[in-house]
Design a protein around this motif. Structure first.
Motif, PDB file in Angstrom:
ATOM      1  N   PRO A  26      35.973  -2.785   9.421  1.00  0.00           N
ATOM      2  CA  PRO A  26      35.805  -2.791   7.919  1.00  0.00           C
ATOM      3  C   PRO A  26      35.549  -1.101   7.334  1.00  0.00           C
ATOM      4  CG  PRO A  26      33.536  -4.033   8.830  1.00  0.00           C
ATOM      5  CD  PRO A  26      34.585  -2.848  10.446  1.00  0.00           C
ATOM      6  N   LYS A  27      35.737  -0.806   5.813  1.00  0.00           N
ATOM      7  CA  LYS A  27      35.608   0.532   6.008  1.00  0.00           C
ATOM      8  C   LYS A  27      34.373   0.696   5.479  1.00  0.00           C
ATOM      9  CE  LYS A  27      35.997  -0.233   0.489  1.00  0.00           C
ATOM     10  NZ  LYS A  27      35.860  -1.679   0.481  1.00  0.00           N
ATOM     11  N   ILE A  28      33.558   1.791   6.011  1.00  0.00           N
ATOM     12  CA  ILE A  28      32.498   2.150   6.000  1.00  0.00           C
ATOM     13  C   ILE A  28      31.724   2.348   4.656  1.00  0.00           C
ATOM     14  CG2 ILE A  28      32.204   3.880   7.990  1.00  0.00           C
ATOM     15  CD1 ILE A  28      32.850   6.219   7.021  1.00  0.00           C
ATOM     16  N   THR A  29      32.420   2.553   3.896  1.00  0.00           N
ATOM     17  CA  THR A  29      31.892   1.950   2.439  1.00  0.00           C
ATOM     18  C   THR A  29      31.061   1.246   1.876  1.00  0.00           C
ATOM     19  OG1 THR A  29      34.090   1.879   1.256  1.00  0.00           O
ATOM     20  CG2 THR A  29      32.589   4.357   1.208  1.00  0.00           C
ATOM     21  N   ASP A  30      31.515  -0.037   2.801  1.00  0.00           N
ATOM     22  CA  ASP A  30      30.485  -1.452   2.492  1.00  0.00           C
ATOM     23  C   ASP A  30      29.754  -1.227   3.039  1.00  0.00           C
ATOM     24  OD1 ASP A  30      33.215  -1.850   1.902  1.00  0.00           O
ATOM     25  OD2 ASP A  30      33.210  -3.371   4.293  1.00  0.00           O
ATOM     26  N   ASP A  31      28.720  -0.311   3.943  1.00  0.00           N
ATOM     27  CA  ASP A  31      27.302   0.034   4.192  1.00  0.00           C
ATOM     28  C   ASP A  31      27.082   0.836   3.694  1.00  0.00           C
ATOM     29  OD1 ASP A  31      26.989  -2.554   5.881  1.00  0.00           O
ATOM     30  OD2 ASP A  31      27.357  -1.811   7.680  1.00  0.00           O
ATOM     31  N   GLY A  75      46.764   1.586  -3.247  1.00  0.00           N
ATOM     32  CA  GLY A  75      45.641   1.154  -4.372  1.00  0.00           C
ATOM     33  C   GLY A  75      44.967   2.611  -4.527  1.00  0.00           C
ATOM     34  N   VAL A  76      45.331   3.638  -4.655  1.00  0.00           N
ATOM     35  CA  VAL A  76      43.938   5.051  -4.321  1.00  0.00           C
ATOM     36  C   VAL A  76      44.867   6.008  -5.938  1.00  0.00           C
ATOM     37  CG1 VAL A  76      43.344   4.861  -2.683  1.00  0.00           C
ATOM     38  CG2 VAL A  76      44.860   5.772  -3.246  1.00  0.00           C
ATOM     39  N   ASP A 152      39.268   2.933   0.828  1.00  0.00           N
ATOM     40  CA  ASP A 152      39.262   3.793  -0.861  1.00  0.00           C
ATOM     41  C   ASP A 152      38.805   4.834  -0.212  1.00  0.00           C
ATOM     42  OD1 ASP A 152      36.379   4.430   0.868  1.00  0.00           O
ATOM     43  OD2 ASP A 152      35.024   2.771  -0.571  1.00  0.00           O
ATOM     44  N   LEU A 153      39.386   6.593  -0.940  1.00  0.00           N
ATOM     45  CA  LEU A 153      39.300   7.139  -0.921  1.00  0.00           C
ATOM     46  C   LEU A 153      37.966   8.254  -0.309  1.00  0.00           C
ATOM     47  CD1 LEU A 153      40.989   8.426  -3.788  1.00  0.00           C
ATOM     48  CD2 LEU A 153      41.793   8.409  -1.573  1.00  0.00           C
TER      49      LEU A 153
END
Ligand code: OOG
Ligand code: MG
Length: 262
Positions: A26-31, A75-76, A152-153
Motif C-alpha cells: 500500500p502507498k506509504i502515506t496511508d501510515d 490523478g496528480v 499520491d505524489l
C-alpha cells in the motif's frame, strides 16, 4: 521534515525490498499522512545510497508526470524527479524478464544527453538546448511498487518515481536538427499503435522538463552533471505490458527502439 531519520531509513528499506523482490505494498502515506516533500526525496535518496553501497552506478536522471496524459492517468498535478542506475539499463532489443517486475508499463520518452552541466535556479529551455549534446528515443519501463499503481505524489517520489528499467536507442540527433515540440511519437505493442503523441505533450517542450529538473536540483544545491542521460517523461499515458509482448517506439526522424517482454 515530519519523519525521523529512522522512519525514513525503514521506509527506504521497505520500498527497495519491494522492488528487489517484485512485491507490492500500500502507498506509504496511508501510515504516514504527515510525510512532507523533503521526507519523500530523503527516502528516495536513502534508496539510492543503499544501491551505491552495493556498487551501483548512477547512469542518469528522470522526470516523470510531465505530460497531461500522464498526470490525468495517475490523478496528480505536478512533475516528479528520480534517478537511474545501471541495474535499470537495458540494451536495444533486450528481453525484459517480467518475473522480476510487479505490473510493468511502458512509456514513450525523449532522452537528453548533456555535454555541459545544468544548474538552476533560472534554468530555461534555451539553456537546456545549449547544453544538450543529442536527444534520442527511449522506452521507460515503470513499475510502481504501490498496489494497483495507486499513489499520491509524495509516495511516488519516495518510490523513485516507479523507475524500473529503460532503454534508449534509434537515431541520436542534435537538438537543432529536430523540432522537439512537433516531433511525432508512436508507441506500438505487438505491431499495433497503442499510444500516439507529439513532443509538446511534455510541458509544451520536452526541454522544459529538463529545465524543471535543473531548477529542482538547484533548490537542493545540486546540478545535472555533464554527460547525464535524462528521461524527460512519458509523452502519452503508460501502457501495461505482459510476458509475450513486443514493444516498439518510433520517433519522427529519430528511428525506433524496441523491447520484448518474457
Ligand atoms: C510515475 C512515474 C512517471 C513518467 O514518465 O511520467 C514517469 C508513475 O506513473 O508511476 O516516469
Ligand atoms: Mg517515465
Amino acid at each position: 521534515m515530519a519523519l525521523t531519520p529512522e522512519t525514513i531509513a525503514r521506509l527506504a528499506e521497505h520500498l527497495e525490498t519491494c522492488q528487489l523482490e517484485a512485491r507490492d505494498t500500500p502507498k506509504i502515506t496511508d501510515d504516514h499522512p504527515d510525510m512532507d516533500w523533503d521526507d519523500a526525496y530523503a527516502i528516495q535518496d536513502v534508496i539510492l545510497q543503499r544501491k551505491l553501497a552495493r556498487g551501483a552506478r548512477v547512469v542518469g536522471l528522470k522526470a516523470g508526470l510531465t505530460s497531461h496524459a500522464k498526470m490525468k492517468q495517475m490523478g496528480v498535478t505536478d512533475p516528479v524527479f528520480g534517478f537511474l542506475v545501471d541495474e535499470y539499463t537495458l540494451a536495444e532489443g533486450a528481453t525484459v524478464n517480467t518475473a522480476e517486475l510487479i505490473h510493468p508499463k511502458v512509456e514513450p520518452e525523449i532522452a537528453f544527453v548533456l555535454k555541459h552541466a545544468l544548474k538552476g535556479p533560472g534554468c530555461h529551455i534555451g539553456a537546456v538546448l545549449a547544453a544538450t549534446d543529442f536527444v534520442l528515443p527511449g522506452i521507460e519501463v515503470i513499475d510502481s511498487r504501490y498496489r494497483d499503481f495507486k499513489f499520491d505524489l509524495k509516495s511516488v517520489v519516495a518510490d523513485n518515481t516507479s523507475a524500473a528499467r529503460f532503454v534508449v536507442g534509434g537515431q541520436a540527433v542534435r537538438p537543432e536538427q529536430v523540432d522537439l515540440r512537433t516531433v511525432g511519437v508512436v508507441l506500438e505493442k505487438n505491431g499495433q499503435p497503442v499510444a500516439l503523441g507529439a513532443g509538446a505533450a511534455v510541458l509544451g517542450h520536452p526541454a522544459a522538463a529538463i529545465a524543471m529538473l535543473a531548477n529542482h536540483l538547484g533548490r537542493r544545491g545540486q546540478e545535472i552533471p555533464a554527460g547525464s542521460l535524462i528521461l524527460s517523461g512519458g509523452v502519452t499515458e503508460a501502457v501495461a505490458v505482459n510476458a509475450g509482448d513486443n514493444v516498439t517506439l518510433r520517433v519522427q526522424g529519430m528511428g525506433s527502439v524496441s523491447l520484448r517482454f518474457a
